[in-house]
Motif scaffolding. Structure first.
Motif, mmCIF file in Angstrom:
data_model
loop_
_atom_site.group_PDB
_atom_site.id
_atom_site.type_symbol
_atom_site.label_atom_id
_atom_site.label_comp_id
_atom_site.label_asym_id
_atom_site.label_seq_id
_atom_site.Cartn_x
_atom_site.Cartn_y
_atom_site.Cartn_z
ATOM 1 N N UNK A 33 -28.084 -34.224 -7.465
ATOM 2 C CA UNK A 33 -28.930 -33.604 -8.493
ATOM 3 C C UNK A 33 -30.012 -32.804 -7.775
ATOM 4 N N UNK A 34 -30.653 -31.856 -8.454
ATOM 5 C CA UNK A 34 -31.642 -31.003 -7.786
ATOM 6 C C UNK A 34 -32.755 -31.764 -7.072
ATOM 7 N N UNK A 35 -33.205 -32.894 -7.628
ATOM 8 C CA UNK A 35 -34.293 -33.649 -7.009
ATOM 9 C C UNK A 35 -33.805 -34.659 -5.977
ATOM 10 N N UNK A 36 -32.484 -34.731 -5.771
ATOM 11 C CA UNK A 36 -31.931 -35.684 -4.812
ATOM 12 C C UNK A 36 -30.855 -36.536 -5.459
ATOM 13 N N UNK A 96 -34.430 -43.273 -8.291
ATOM 14 C CA UNK A 96 -34.842 -42.432 -7.180
ATOM 15 C C UNK A 96 -36.314 -42.713 -6.844
ATOM 16 N N UNK A 97 -36.561 -43.806 -6.121
ATOM 17 C CA UNK A 97 -37.928 -44.166 -5.749
ATOM 18 C C UNK A 97 -38.392 -45.432 -6.432
ATOM 19 N N UNK A 151 -43.017 -45.749 -10.846
ATOM 20 C CA UNK A 151 -43.293 -44.312 -10.696
ATOM 21 C C UNK A 151 -42.217 -43.497 -11.405
ATOM 22 N N UNK A 152 -40.965 -43.900 -11.238
ATOM 23 C CA UNK A 152 -39.859 -43.207 -11.900
ATOM 24 C C UNK A 152 -39.964 -43.334 -13.417
ATOM 25 N N UNK A 153 -40.365 -44.508 -13.893
ATOM 26 C CA UNK A 153 -40.493 -44.728 -15.330
ATOM 27 C C UNK A 153 -41.546 -43.805 -15.930
#
Length: 234
Positions: free
Chosen positions: A8-11, A64-65, A69-71
């Motif tokens: 995906x674009x962000x990783x 992803x992380x 933070x992702x939430x």
């Protein structure tokens, strides 16, 4: 567990891939999570769609992380209408389309926050049908006049989704002549299709938010979704 990772674009993002037991190729479906993330309920939903003959991918939007933070980032993206989570869902579509087992038809299913993402993506021209369940209608709801076919379910006792959301969605889809099946169930509230099996400390929160699984309404909603997808994804 059928774990998968896709670009995906962000990783790279992880997800849950459920494969039908029959011979392919199959139409595909992306299941967009609610705010809880990759739950046993989300996997059961994915397995149910696969059993019905859909190559099904549930992106793990919090993978992803750091989870918190992702939430926070995913919730903000949902309300902003743009950002990594939208890119992650579209990348899941691209991943499925690149799978030789996919027929080239892709649908979307979402619950609560996930339904909000689904509603915002339905007019994008990228999906062939969508099933948002008790999602918040987007600010730019008029864009849904150009939506793909939509089958949506709501609970009249929902204290999270705004009253009148089902009627509002029906009106804008009708204005655009969009194929649709919109239903509001009188005796249920939010998350009536999600069987979370929540531990005791959360039952008070559940009651305050009128959140409770109800099998009769849930099964009727599933009957409508699968019938609608049979028509628009086959």
């Amino acid at each position: 567990m059928p774990k998968v990772s896709y670009p995906a674009p962000a990783g790279v993002l992880r997800g849950y891939l459920a494969v039908p037991p029959t011979d392919g190729p199959w139409p595909a479906v992306i299941v967009v999570q609610d705010v809880r993330g990759m739950t046993a309920d989300l996997r059961r939903i994915s397995d149910r769609l696969a059993a019905a003959g859909y190559l099904t991918l549930a992106p793990a939007l919090y993978s992803r992380g750091l989870r918190i933070k992702c939430m926070v980032s995913t919730i903000r993206t949902h309300f902003a209408g743009t950002g990594d989570s939208f890119d992650d869902i579209v990348a899941a579509r691209d991943h499925l389309l690149a799978d030789p087992r996919c027929t080239g038809k892709v649908g979307l299913v979402g619950f609560c926050m996930g339904a909000g993402f689904v509603l915002q993506l339905s007019p994008s021209g990228l999906f062939d049908a969508s099933a948002p369940n008790y999602g918040l209608n987007p600010k730019n709801i008029d864009a849904l006049a150009e939506s793909c076919p939509v089958v949506a379910s709501y609970g009249a006792k929902d204290r999270i989704t705004r009253t009148g959301s089902a009627a509002e969605l029906e009106a804008v889809l009708a204005k655009g002549g969009v194929a649709r099946d919109i239903k509001e169930y009188e005796n249920v509230g939010h998350a009536f299709m999600n069987d979370f099996g929540i531990p005791a400390p959360f039952t008070v929160i559940e009651r305050l938010a009128a959140m409770s699984y109800s099998e009769p309404e849930a099964e009727d909603a599933w009957r409508r979704i699968l019938s609608f997808f049979e028509e628009h994804l086959s």
